[in-house]
Write an enzyme that holds these catalytic residues in place. Structure first.
Site, PDB file in Angstrom:
ATOM      1  N   ASP A  92      12.185  17.565  46.191  1.00 13.37           N
ATOM      2  CA  ASP A  92      12.631  18.209  45.113  1.00 13.37           C
ATOM      3  C   ASP A  92      11.467  19.136  45.026  1.00 13.37           C
ATOM      4  O   ASP A  92      10.927  19.324  44.985  1.00 13.37           O
ATOM      5  CB  ASP A  92      11.974  17.353  44.028  1.00 13.37           C
ATOM      6  N   HIS A 143       2.264  19.229  28.747  1.00  6.41           N
ATOM      7  CA  HIS A 143       2.977  19.605  27.906  1.00  6.41           C
ATOM      8  C   HIS A 143       3.765  18.118  27.334  1.00  6.41           C
ATOM      9  O   HIS A 143       4.708  17.484  26.949  1.00  6.41           O
ATOM     10  CB  HIS A 143       4.051  20.103  29.632  1.00  6.41           C
ATOM     11  N   ASP A 182      -3.205  28.362  29.841  1.00  8.41           N
ATOM     12  CA  ASP A 182      -2.536  27.803  31.304  1.00  8.41           C
ATOM     13  C   ASP A 182      -1.190  29.448  31.541  1.00  8.41           C
ATOM     14  O   ASP A 182      -0.850  29.719  29.952  1.00  8.41           O
ATOM     15  CB  ASP A 182      -2.095  26.737  30.525  1.00  8.41           C
ATOM     16  N   HIS A 210       1.423  28.454  31.905  1.00  7.01           N
ATOM     17  CA  HIS A 210       2.475  27.985  30.867  1.00  7.01           C
ATOM     18  C   HIS A 210       2.143  27.200  29.368  1.00  7.01           C
ATOM     19  O   HIS A 210       1.332  27.465  29.199  1.00  7.01           O
ATOM     20  CB  HIS A 210       3.212  26.811  31.595  1.00  7.01           C
TER      21      HIS A 210
END
Length: 704
Positions: free
Chosen positions: A20, A135, A172, A174
């Site tokens: 992945d 997240h 971060d 994100h």
């Protein structure tokens, strides 16, 4: 109290079992590389090592649904194909038979650190954890995150320790949407995130990652997003964000409206932040215990630059907590040195002096400016938050317009102030850090004092050194000769002690210090200290002079010294390196002056040495003097020398010694609004100085 390091080797067990490309960067080496760096730098053995414990399912349930916790628990018995199929139901996630155990350890490490900090077992700490958490949502894994470690820690701090005000600063690449979702209607948690956004074209591609997402319901104003819409944000951009958005809110947190029946917080907030660009370190404000949960980063395989999720908390029962998510600067910073900076293994400055020992050149070069895109993002965030925060409600209607180049109201560029261009030493800065770190040992003495009061030792912290030495008599007399006020024996004795202390700082033996002088010789002693510093190793010297301490008229205007006078009744920018402002009469005005003028000038100037002089008639109360010293210790690697009058109270010397030694400054008392006169003086000076000092080219901000 020392520094805790929380870790457990079992957190390396989970790994990707199939191909992945999106998930392959989340690997055990993220954690082991960080720990290896700590060991290589000799930091691990200086910490109190704690083995992480598993969070209980009840603790996980503080923010996650029982169904989701059960789903993750069941992954322990799934086969590879079943794990892959379950992982495909979420965004950027993979499960492993060890995921539940590892994720419980990651959450438990944060809880263990919170408990250690809040019970006083340690002063601060670092938790190395995997998998990450910011997240993760109530019932969904996301972005490599399984359980929301910081959210669980914040909820735990509220439930177990009775805290009711928590600040989360999420640094971060994100956006940490999981934390935002969990607390967006909760007025007890202020969530602050700066992240790459690119107008919604960067993962997680959410509209609610933009600046106008400010929370909902009772939580309106308690979600603060600063989206970067351009890649390559540099030092000046982050400094501008600190000075013009984060720090005003951080100070206002101390006067935060508390829920009914609950007391307000007392302390001031301490943020010690390392940039994800691995280029700069910021230490600002103050307090207290700082816990950090270190998670994965986003660089290449094995790169030791994971993110941080720290928890910083005021003293127990004060009701103020701070949780930060930051990025680690090559795992090089040293929390075990409470000197006001993340000291330890730093890169050297480019200096002609072999005695220069301060921290790496982590800040912008003198004169560097935040880019227009960064200013636009900061302006948007300020505008969205202004209805909810007093410190942002005064707009820059009287300030120079925000634009790449400022202009006067008539449309003509304002004239440059006298002072000439910045000297080569002040303007030069390495364009990038060297590839390999250079070890710079911390000074053997954190704080030393050269004071003569007989009872001074009664108010000093036990690890602050009372200096007994003095410079050679002949040398002291030579420096004193041009000044008539230094001819008296008591003034000459005090000068010898100051020179001895200053030399120790310049030679790297002492980090910070306090010296005293007779009031009649204060101006002359400060003049000698400035000249001695500039001639013995300091390339750039910042002098913050309070009271009747004028800049020596014959001091060279070569850009090597920046003189800030806080005194008198009038605001004047006599040159770009000589600024005078009245001492604000209200606490709000004092904070506005420091955040809106002193710090932008100081960090734009980049001094190697900071002198803070409290002269005759300085008018500064102890807590205000302590806060000023605490904020300035983020400069020059914490190399700050405070000069006091000999008749100053021992209590003032004691509080400054504690702050320079890394303790929290005391409360400033009740919050107050800046007076119209203070606002006018600040706006006038900003308008005069903005063309030369690019770090001022943002919204003015006034702290209520």
């Amino acid at each position: 109290m020392g520094t805790a390091l929380v870790y457990h080797e079992d957190m390396t067990a989970t790994r990707l079992l199939w191909d992945d490309p999106e998930c392959e960067i989340e690997r055990p080496e993220r954690l082991t590389a960080a720990l290896d760096r700590l060991r290589q730098r000799g930091l691990e053995q200086r910490c109190l090592r704690l083995s992480a414990r598993e969070a209980s399912e009840e603790e996980l349930g503080l923010v996650h649904s029982p169904e989701y916790v059960s789903l993750v628990r069941e992954t322990q018995v799934l086969g590879k194909e079943e794990l892959q199929a379950l992982s495909g139901q979420f965004d950027a996630i993979y499960f492993h038979p060890s995921t539940f155990h590892c994720a419980r350890l990651a959450a438990g490490a944060g809880l263990q650190l919170v408990d250690a900090v809040l019970t006083g077992a340690v002063q601060n700490g670092l938790a190395l954890v995997r998998p990450p958490g910011h997240h993760s949502q109530r019932a969904a894994a996301n972005g490599f995150c399984v359980f929301n470690n910081v959210a669980i820690a914040a909820a735990h701090a509220k439930q177990k320790h009775g805290l009711h005000r928590i600040l989360v600063v999420d640094w971060d690449v994100h956006h940490g949407q999981g934390i935002q979702y969990l607390f967006e209607d909760d007025p007890s948690v202020l969530y602050f995130s700066w992240h790459r956004y690119e107008h919604g074209r960067f993962w997680p591609f959410l509209r609610e990652s933009d600046a106008d997402a400010v929370g909902r319901g009772q939580g309106l104003g308690f979600t603060v997003n600063l989206p970067w819409n351009q890649v390559g944000m540099g030092n000046a951009d982050y400094v501008a964000a600190f000075l013009h958005l984060l720090l005003p809110l951080a100070f206002e947190v101390t006067a935060w409206r508390a829920p009914p029946g609950q007391p307000g917080g007392r302390g001031t907030l301490c943020l010690e932040c390392a940039s994800e660009g691995r280029r700069r370190v910021m230490s600002c404000l103050t307090p207290v215990w700082l816990g950090k949960v270190l998670r994965r980063g986003w660089d290449g395989p094995g790169s030791p630059s994971p993110g941080l999720q720290p928890l910083s908390v005021d003293p127990p029962h004060s009701g103020l907590a701070c949780s930060l998510t930051l990025s680690w600067c090559w795992s090089r910073q040293d929390l075990t040195q409470p000197s006001g900076t993340l000291r330890g293994k730093c890169r050297p400055r480019q200096s002609a002096s072999p005695t220069s020992h301060s921290c790496c050149r982590c800040w912008p070069a003198a004169g560097s400016a935040p880019c227009w895109s960064a200013l636009e993002s900061i302006r948007s965030a300020r505008a969205a938050q202004a209805p909810h925060w007093k410190s942002l409600q005064l707009q820059d209607v009287t300030a120079v317009p925000m634009s790449p180049s400022s202009h006067s109201p008539e449309g003509r560029p304002p004239p440059l102030l006298p002072g000439g261009p910045v000297c080569k030493a002040a303007a030069s800065a390495p364009s990038s850090l060297l590839d390999q770190p250079c070890l710079c040992p911390a000074p053997s003495v954190r704080t030393a004092v050269a004071l003569t009061a007989p009872d001074i030792t009664l108010v000093l912290p036990p690890d602050v050194i009372q200096q007994e030495g003095s410079a050679l008599r002949e040398e002291t007399e030579a420096w004193a000769r041009p000044h008539e006020s230094l001819a008296r024996e008591e003034a000459l004795t005090a000068l010898g002690k100051l020179l001895y202390l200053l030399d120790g700082m310049l030679d790297g033996q002492v980090n910070s210090g306090i010296a005293a002088t007779p009031a009649s010789a204060a101006a002359a002693t400060l003049d000698v200290a400035v000249r001695r510093g500039l001639s013995h190793g300091a390339q750039r010297l910042l002098c913050v002079a309070l009271g009747q301490l004028d800049r020596p008229p014959d001091l060279a205007h070569d850009g090597r010294s920046l003189w800030l006078n806080i005194r008198g009744k009038e605001a004047a920018a006599l040159s770009m390196f000589h600024v005078s402002t009245p001492l604000p009469v209200m606490t709000g005005g004092f904070l506005s002056c420091i955040l809106g003028l002193v710090l932008p000038l100081a960090y734009g100037f980049q001094p190697d040495l900071v002198l803070v002089a409290l002269g005759p008639g300085h008018g500064l109360q102890g807590p205000h003097a302590a806060l000023l010293a605490a904020m300035l210790r983020g400069l020059a690697g914490g190399r700050v020398l405070a000069l006091l009058e000999e008749d100053s109270t021992p209590q003032l010397a004691g509080i400054l010694a504690r702050v320079l030694n890394g303790e929290a400054p005391p409360s400033l008392g009740p919050s107050s609004v800046a007076s119209p006169e203070d606002v006018q003086a600040l706006m006038y000076l900003r308008g005069q100085l903005e063309p030369q000092w690019k770090m001022l080219q943002c919204h003015p901000h006034l702290v209520a």
